[in-house]
Design a protein around this motif. Structure first.
Motif, PDB file in Angstrom:
ATOM      1  N   PRO A  34       0.872  -1.146   0.028  1.00 23.89           N
ATOM      2  CA  PRO A  34       0.018  -0.135  -0.128  1.00 23.89           C
ATOM      3  C   PRO A  34       0.953   1.325   0.125  1.00 23.89           C
ATOM      4  N   ASP A  35       0.409   2.336  -0.822  1.00 27.52           N
ATOM      5  CA  ASP A  35       1.126   3.617  -0.877  1.00 27.52           C
ATOM      6  C   ASP A  35       0.298   4.623  -0.762  1.00 27.52           C
ATOM      7  N   GLY A  36      -0.954   4.705  -0.249  1.00 26.20           N
ATOM      8  CA  GLY A  36      -1.887   5.958  -0.171  1.00 26.20           C
ATOM      9  C   GLY A  36      -1.424   6.840   0.872  1.00 26.20           C
ATOM     10  N   GLY A  37      -1.141   7.931   0.531  1.00 24.97           N
ATOM     11  CA  GLY A  37      -0.729   9.049   1.317  1.00 24.97           C
ATOM     12  C   GLY A  37      -1.990   9.693   2.304  1.00 24.97           C
ATOM     13  N   ASP A  38      -1.562  10.483   3.391  1.00 25.53           N
ATOM     14  CA  ASP A  38      -2.568  10.811   3.893  1.00 25.53           C
ATOM     15  C   ASP A  38      -3.221  12.522   3.334  1.00 25.53           C
ATOM     16  N   GLY A  39      -4.338  12.532   4.207  1.00 28.02           N
ATOM     17  CA  GLY A  39      -4.900  14.034   3.853  1.00 28.02           C
ATOM     18  C   GLY A  39      -4.170  14.897   4.486  1.00 28.02           C
ATOM     19  N   GLY A  40      -4.255  16.374   3.881  1.00 23.22           N
ATOM     20  CA  GLY A  40      -3.523  17.430   4.435  1.00 23.22           C
ATOM     21  C   GLY A  40      -4.650  17.973   5.630  1.00 23.22           C
ATOM     22  N   ARG A  41      -4.113  18.742   6.272  1.00 24.65           N
ATOM     23  CA  ARG A  41      -5.094  19.587   7.287  1.00 24.65           C
ATOM     24  C   ARG A  41      -5.707  20.500   6.953  1.00 24.65           C
ATOM     25  N   GLY A  42      -6.923  20.853   7.349  1.00 29.27           N
ATOM     26  CA  GLY A  42      -7.764  22.148   6.842  1.00 29.27           C
ATOM     27  C   GLY A  42      -7.257  23.151   7.417  1.00 29.27           C
ATOM     28  N   GLY A  43      -7.336  24.358   6.768  1.00 31.93           N
ATOM     29  CA  GLY A  43      -6.995  25.433   7.279  1.00 31.93           C
ATOM     30  C   GLY A  43      -7.614  25.943   8.591  1.00 31.93           C
ATOM     31  N   ASN A  44      -6.679  26.601   9.454  1.00 26.66           N
ATOM     32  CA  ASN A  44      -7.248  26.968  10.640  1.00 26.66           C
ATOM     33  C   ASN A  44      -7.847  28.534  10.483  1.00 26.66           C
ATOM     34  N   ILE A  45      -8.841  29.020  11.231  1.00 24.90           N
ATOM     35  CA  ILE A  45      -9.270  30.343  11.184  1.00 24.90           C
ATOM     36  C   ILE A  45      -8.619  31.122  12.638  1.00 24.90           C
ATOM     37  N   VAL A  46      -7.851  31.983  12.118  1.00 23.81           N
ATOM     38  CA  VAL A  46      -7.114  32.746  13.297  1.00 23.81           C
ATOM     39  C   VAL A  46      -7.584  34.102  13.066  1.00 23.81           C
ATOM     40  N   LEU A  47      -7.619  34.764  14.442  1.00 29.12           N
ATOM     41  CA  LEU A  47      -8.144  36.089  14.408  1.00 29.12           C
ATOM     42  C   LEU A  47      -6.973  36.993  14.638  1.00 29.12           C
ATOM     43  N   GLU A  48      -6.827  38.076  14.280  1.00 28.58           N
ATOM     44  CA  GLU A  48      -5.442  38.836  14.606  1.00 28.58           C
ATOM     45  C   GLU A  48      -6.048  40.392  14.843  1.00 28.58           C
ATOM     46  N   ALA A  49      -5.550  40.840  16.075  1.00 25.36           N
ATOM     47  CA  ALA A  49      -6.026  42.307  16.329  1.00 25.36           C
ATOM     48  C   ALA A  49      -4.852  43.057  15.558  1.00 25.36           C
ATOM     49  N   ASN A  50      -5.520  43.821  14.773  1.00 27.96           N
ATOM     50  CA  ASN A  50      -4.815  44.846  13.940  1.00 27.96           C
ATOM     51  C   ASN A  50      -4.970  46.265  14.153  1.00 27.96           C
ATOM     52  N   ALA A  51      -4.060  46.897  14.251  1.00 25.17           N
ATOM     53  CA  ALA A  51      -4.106  48.575  14.713  1.00 25.17           C
ATOM     54  C   ALA A  51      -4.672  49.269  13.549  1.00 25.17           C
ATOM     55  N   ASP A  52      -4.423  48.748  12.286  1.00 26.74           N
ATOM     56  CA  ASP A  52      -5.166  49.810  11.083  1.00 26.74           C
ATOM     57  C   ASP A  52      -6.593  49.335  10.884  1.00 26.74           C
ATOM     58  N   THR A  53      -6.974  48.660  11.682  1.00 26.57           N
ATOM     59  CA  THR A  53      -8.444  48.098  11.206  1.00 26.57           C
ATOM     60  C   THR A  53      -9.311  48.999  12.436  1.00 26.57           C
ATOM     61  N   ASP A  54     -10.310  49.690  12.190  1.00 26.19           N
ATOM     62  CA  ASP A  54     -10.943  50.210  13.457  1.00 26.19           C
ATOM     63  C   ASP A  54     -12.371  49.880  12.927  1.00 26.19           C
ATOM     64  N   THR A  55     -12.897  48.959  12.644  1.00 27.10           N
ATOM     65  CA  THR A  55     -14.344  48.717  12.593  1.00 27.10           C
ATOM     66  C   THR A  55     -14.249  47.297  11.940  1.00 27.10           C
ATOM     67  N   LEU A  56     -15.926  46.893  12.462  1.00 21.32           N
ATOM     68  CA  LEU A  56     -16.201  45.480  12.116  1.00 21.32           C
ATOM     69  C   LEU A  56     -17.139  45.437  10.919  1.00 21.32           C
ATOM     70  N   VAL A  57     -16.834  46.545  10.141  1.00 21.36           N
ATOM     71  CA  VAL A  57     -17.942  46.811   9.143  1.00 21.36           C
ATOM     72  C   VAL A  57     -17.739  45.571   7.969  1.00 21.36           C
ATOM     73  N   ALA A  58     -16.517  45.217   7.925  1.00 25.95           N
ATOM     74  CA  ALA A  58     -16.427  44.006   6.776  1.00 25.95           C
ATOM     75  C   ALA A  58     -17.095  42.874   7.022  1.00 25.95           C
ATOM     76  N   PHE A  59     -17.452  42.542   8.359  1.00 30.65           N
ATOM     77  CA  PHE A  59     -18.407  41.336   8.428  1.00 30.65           C
ATOM     78  C   PHE A  59     -19.696  41.590   8.610  1.00 30.65           C
ATOM     79  N   PHE A  60     -20.000  42.926   8.397  1.00 32.63           N
ATOM     80  CA  PHE A  60     -21.630  43.273   8.410  1.00 32.63           C
ATOM     81  C   PHE A  60     -21.747  42.837   6.905  1.00 32.63           C
ATOM     82  N   PHE A  61     -20.945  43.082   5.914  1.00 35.89           N
ATOM     83  CA  PHE A  61     -21.186  42.686   4.482  1.00 35.89           C
ATOM     84  C   PHE A  61     -21.035  41.126   4.137  1.00 35.89           C
ATOM     85  N   GLU A  62     -20.108  40.163   4.970  1.00 36.01           N
ATOM     86  CA  GLU A  62     -19.702  39.090   4.715  1.00 36.01           C
ATOM     87  C   GLU A  62     -19.297  38.575   6.084  1.00 36.01           C
ATOM     88  N   PRO A  63     -20.799  38.064   6.882  1.00 41.70           N
ATOM     89  CA  PRO A  63     -20.538  37.661   8.053  1.00 41.70           C
ATOM     90  C   PRO A  63     -20.210  36.213   8.320  1.00 41.70           C
TER      91      PRO A  63
END
Ligand SMILES: Nc1nc2c(ncn2[C@@H]2O[C@H](COP(=O)(O)OP(=O)(O)O)[C@@H](O)[C@H]2O)c(=O)[nH]1
Ligand SMILES: [Mg+2]
Length: 348
Positions: A34-63
């Motif tokens: 047998p030589d079947g390889g493993d599946g890859g990991r799914g991507g994490n969702i990571v939140l990052e506090a960013n000083a140049d962003t000052d609104t959550l308005v982006a999520f208002f349009f795309e929640p």
């Protein structure tokens, strides 16, 4: 549209890729293992506090927040590619709580994270692990294993994001007390104005330069009126903004213009804050006694000091530029403890 400082989002991390079922096929090796390889990991969702962003308005349009799925394993022991994490920028001061699937569902009281320092990251949803290829199932009794596993599902959930930090200092006072004048006199720079169509309550934030290249932010949050705690006017909008100012500077018209009484003004302001959130009443605060260039102000200040002997009072004339150094010095003393970076819960 309103100033978006609270929004419900659905996040789902990527699923893992599936493991593969495959056997070696090579010249002179008629029945390879047998030589079947493993599946890859799914991507994490990571939140990052960013000083140049000052609104959550982006999520208002795309929640919806998503990340990529892991690649499937393939033959010749090739593992599927793991998906990159989706690093989602949120404003510094975003608080995350678990929420239900509909807006009517309760939101958990206890935040799961408070992204209060720029650069701080939080693993919101973990990507699913990849499935195992059939190589893993080889044994002395099973030389031709056909088993392989599917990838695991990525974590998902509904969350409430809330933006509560406005500035280090919040200027609180009645209309015409001199908040805007003071902000203008103290602050050297204005962070880029956020494009909110809703402007009446949008706090105006400035940066105050202190000695030694230190800086603090100061916000003029207009709109506090009597009855704000009952949501009169735009009371709750206003009050939610001041909850996370680190300190409050009460700006009082010490001249008592338009028949105002500084003592009453102060008592009413405090009452509104307390009724909205008792924590607000405990916030570090001081009094800016403004309009000291007006002669009557001195009598009023004396009476005020007698009534509130324990309060820190800074007499100024915002318009005349008097006493501003005292305000800067006080801000430096009160606010400029080195910032402690809270422990990052999980980093990716
Ligand atoms: N005499 C005097 N007037 C002031 C002073 N600061 C502000 N004002 C005046 O008070 C009025 C209201 O000021 P403003 O900054 O707009 O108050 P805000 O509503 O609290 O933002 C304006 O007409 C200012 O010119 C001061 O130090 N002395
Ligand atoms: Mg103003």
């Amino acid at each position: 549209m309103r100033f978006v400082d609270q929004i419900r989002v659905h996040a789902k991390a990527g699923d893992g890729g599936s493991g593969c079922c495959s056997f070696r096929r090579e010249k002179f090796i008629p029945r390879g293992g047998p030589d079947g390889g493993d599946g890859g990991r799914g991507g994490n969702i990571v939140l990052e506090a960013n000083a140049d962003t000052d609104t959550l308005v982006a999520f208002f349009f795309e929640p919806l927040i998503r990340s990529g799925r892991g690649g499937h394993g393939t033959g010749k022991d090739k593992h599927g590619r793991s998906a990159q994490p989706n690093v989602v920028k949120v404003p510094v001061g975003t608080i995350i709580r678990r929420a239900g699937a509909t807006p009517r569902d309760p939101v958990e009281d206890e935040p799961i994270v408070d992204l209060s320092v720029a650069g701080q990251r939080f693993l919101l949803c973990k990507g699913g692990d990849g499935g195992k290829g059939n190589t893993h199932f080889k044994s002395s009794t099973n030389r031709v294993p056909r088993q392989h596993t599917k990838g695991y599902e990525g974590e998902e959930g509904w969350f409430l994001m809330e933006l509560r930090t406005i500035a280090d200092i919040g200027l609180v006072g009645y209309p015409n007390a001199g908040k805007s004048t003071l902000l203008g006199a103290l602050s050297s720079a204005r962070p880029k104005a956020a494009p909110y169509p809703f402007t009446t309550l949008h706090p105006s934030v400035g940066v105050v330069e202190l000695e030694g290249y230190r800086r603090v932010t100061i916000a003029d949050i207009p709109g506090l009126i009597e009855g704000a705690h009952e949501n009169r006017g735009l009371g709750h909008e206003f009050l939610r903004h001041i909850v996370r100012c680190r300190t409050l500077f009460f700006v009082l018209d010490m001249a008592g213009s338009e028949g105002r009484s500084p003592i009453e003004d102060y008592q009413t302001l405090r009452k509104e804050l307390r009724l909205y959130d008792p924590l607000l009443a405990k916030k570090p605060a001081c009094i800016i006694a403004n309009k000291m260039d007006v002669p009557e102000a001195h009598e009023n200040l004396k009476a005020f000091k007698t009534r509130f002997p324990k309060l820190k009072i800074l007499p100024i004339s915002a318009e005349g530029g008097e006493g501003l150094q005292g305000v800067r010095d006080y801000a430096a003393k009160k606010l400029f403890a080195p910032k402690v970076v809270p422990e990052v819960i999980v980093t990716d």
